[in-house]
Design a protein around this motif. Structure first.
Motif, short mmCIF file in Angstrom:
data_model
loop_
_atom_site.label_atom_id
_atom_site.label_comp_id
_atom_site.label_asym_id
_atom_site.label_seq_id
_atom_site.Cartn_x
_atom_site.Cartn_y
_atom_site.Cartn_z
N ALA A 169 0.82 -1.05 0.11
CA ALA A 169 -0.16 0.04 -0.05
C ALA A 169 0.82 1.22 -0.04
N SER A 170 1.89 1.21 0.94
CA SER A 170 2.60 2.40 0.83
C SER A 170 3.63 2.81 -0.06
N ALA A 171 3.95 1.48 -1.04
CA ALA A 171 4.68 1.74 -2.22
C ALA A 171 3.68 1.94 -3.35
N GLY A 172 2.54 2.33 -3.13
CA GLY A 172 1.53 2.78 -4.57
C GLY A 172 0.97 1.68 -5.13
N GLY A 173 1.09 0.37 -4.34
CA GLY A 173 0.20 -0.99 -5.18
C GLY A 173 -1.18 -0.99 -5.24
N ILE A 174 -1.70 0.17 -4.46
CA ILE A 174 -3.22 0.00 -4.68
C ILE A 174 -3.70 0.55 -6.12
N PRO A 175 -3.20 1.91 -6.44
CA PRO A 175 -3.58 2.30 -7.62
C PRO A 175 -2.93 1.40 -8.91
N VAL A 176 -1.95 0.81 -8.66
CA VAL A 176 -1.69 0.04 -9.79
C VAL A 176 -2.47 -1.28 -9.95
N LEU A 177 -3.06 -1.99 -8.77
CA LEU A 177 -3.81 -2.82 -8.99
C LEU A 177 -5.15 -2.53 -9.59
N VAL A 178 -5.68 -1.38 -9.30
CA VAL A 178 -6.98 -0.97 -9.79
C VAL A 178 -6.80 -0.53 -11.31
N SER A 179 -5.65 0.21 -11.77
CA SER A 179 -5.57 0.17 -12.92
C SER A 179 -5.39 -0.94 -13.97
N ALA A 180 -4.68 -2.12 -13.36
CA ALA A 180 -4.58 -3.26 -14.14
C ALA A 180 -6.09 -3.69 -14.31
N MET A 181 -6.99 -3.52 -13.49
CA MET A 181 -8.54 -4.06 -13.39
C MET A 181 -9.10 -3.34 -14.45
N GLU A 182 -8.91 -1.90 -14.70
CA GLU A 182 -9.44 -1.11 -15.84
C GLU A 182 -8.85 -1.50 -16.93
N ARG A 183 -7.51 -1.60 -16.96
CA ARG A 183 -6.87 -1.90 -18.40
C ARG A 183 -7.14 -3.24 -18.96
N HIS A 184 -7.45 -4.20 -18.01
CA HIS A 184 -7.41 -5.55 -18.49
C HIS A 184 -9.01 -6.46 -18.12
N GLY A 185 -10.00 -5.28 -18.39
CA GLY A 185 -11.42 -5.78 -17.92
C GLY A 185 -11.77 -6.93 -18.64
N GLU A 186 -11.39 -7.20 -19.83
CA GLU A 186 -11.65 -8.61 -20.45
C GLU A 186 -11.15 -10.04 -19.78
N ALA A 197 -10.87 -12.58 -17.05
CA ALA A 197 -11.28 -13.08 -15.75
C ALA A 197 -10.19 -13.10 -14.86
N ALA A 198 -9.15 -13.71 -15.39
CA ALA A 198 -8.03 -14.18 -14.44
C ALA A 198 -7.55 -12.87 -13.51
N VAL A 199 -7.36 -11.82 -14.49
CA VAL A 199 -6.41 -10.48 -14.06
C VAL A 199 -7.78 -10.04 -12.96
N GLN A 200 -8.91 -10.16 -13.38
CA GLN A 200 -10.09 -9.76 -12.45
C GLN A 200 -10.07 -10.33 -10.65
N GLN A 201 -9.82 -11.63 -11.13
CA GLN A 201 -10.02 -12.56 -9.82
C GLN A 201 -8.69 -12.38 -8.93
N LYS A 202 -7.63 -12.16 -9.91
CA LYS A 202 -6.34 -12.07 -8.92
C LYS A 202 -6.21 -10.74 -8.33
N ALA A 203 -6.72 -9.58 -8.92
CA ALA A 203 -6.47 -8.16 -8.53
C ALA A 203 -7.61 -8.32 -7.31
N CYS A 204 -8.61 -8.89 -7.55
CA CYS A 204 -9.97 -8.83 -6.39
C CYS A 204 -9.30 -9.45 -5.14
N ARG A 205 -8.46 -10.57 -5.40
CA ARG A 205 -7.99 -11.19 -4.33
C ARG A 205 -6.81 -10.45 -3.60
N ALA A 206 -5.76 -9.50 -4.49
CA ALA A 206 -5.22 -8.92 -3.68
C ALA A 206 -5.94 -7.68 -2.91
N LEU A 207 -7.09 -7.27 -3.36
CA LEU A 207 -7.55 -6.13 -2.78
C LEU A 207 -8.21 -6.71 -1.48
N VAL A 208 -8.67 -7.84 -1.50
CA VAL A 208 -9.28 -8.65 -0.27
C VAL A 208 -8.03 -8.54 0.69
#
Length: 127
Positions: free
Chosen positions: A39-56, A58-69
């Protein structure tokens, strides 16, 4: 002799129990330190950006959601940091991948963890 064996056996059990507790404590500390570092290294915006860029994907969405969990579980600052862009990204992933039980499960847990921050509630209601 039997009393010595019992005493040794008792000490051995206590020692094993203490070792197991130390390992659990160490793992918990490592996990918390990792989530704070991400979080302090700026990882949260990177995860959300990855979700936005790779919306198609499902694997990226699942893994990004898991990281956000995991990040949302650690502290309220992370929940707030995820909120504004993360909640819409999570909801979009759920809508786009409604057939993927893995995405749905991770997204639901992420939203659940995010709901512990009162500042996220208005956004969650609007989505």
């Amino acid at each position: 002799r039997k009393s010595r064996r019992r005493c040794f056996s008792s000490r051995l059990r206590r020692s094993r129990k203490m070792s197991q507790e130390l390992v659990r404590t160490s793992e918990t500390l490592h996990w918390r330190l990792t989530t704070v570092t991400i979080a302090s290294a700026g990882g949260i915006p990177v995860l959300v950006s990855a979700m936005e860029r790779h919306g198609e994907s499902a694997a990226v969405q699942q893994k990004a959601c898991r990281a956000l969990v995991n990040l949302a579980c650690s502290d309220d600052d992370n929940r707030v940091a995820i909120g504004k862009r993360g909640i819409p990204a999570i909801v979009a992933a759920m809508k786009r991948h409604s057939e993927s039980s893995a995405v749905q499960e991770e997204a639901c847990v992420a939203l659940y963890n995010l709901s512990f921050s009162s500042s996220n509630m208005p956004l969650m209601r609007s989505e």
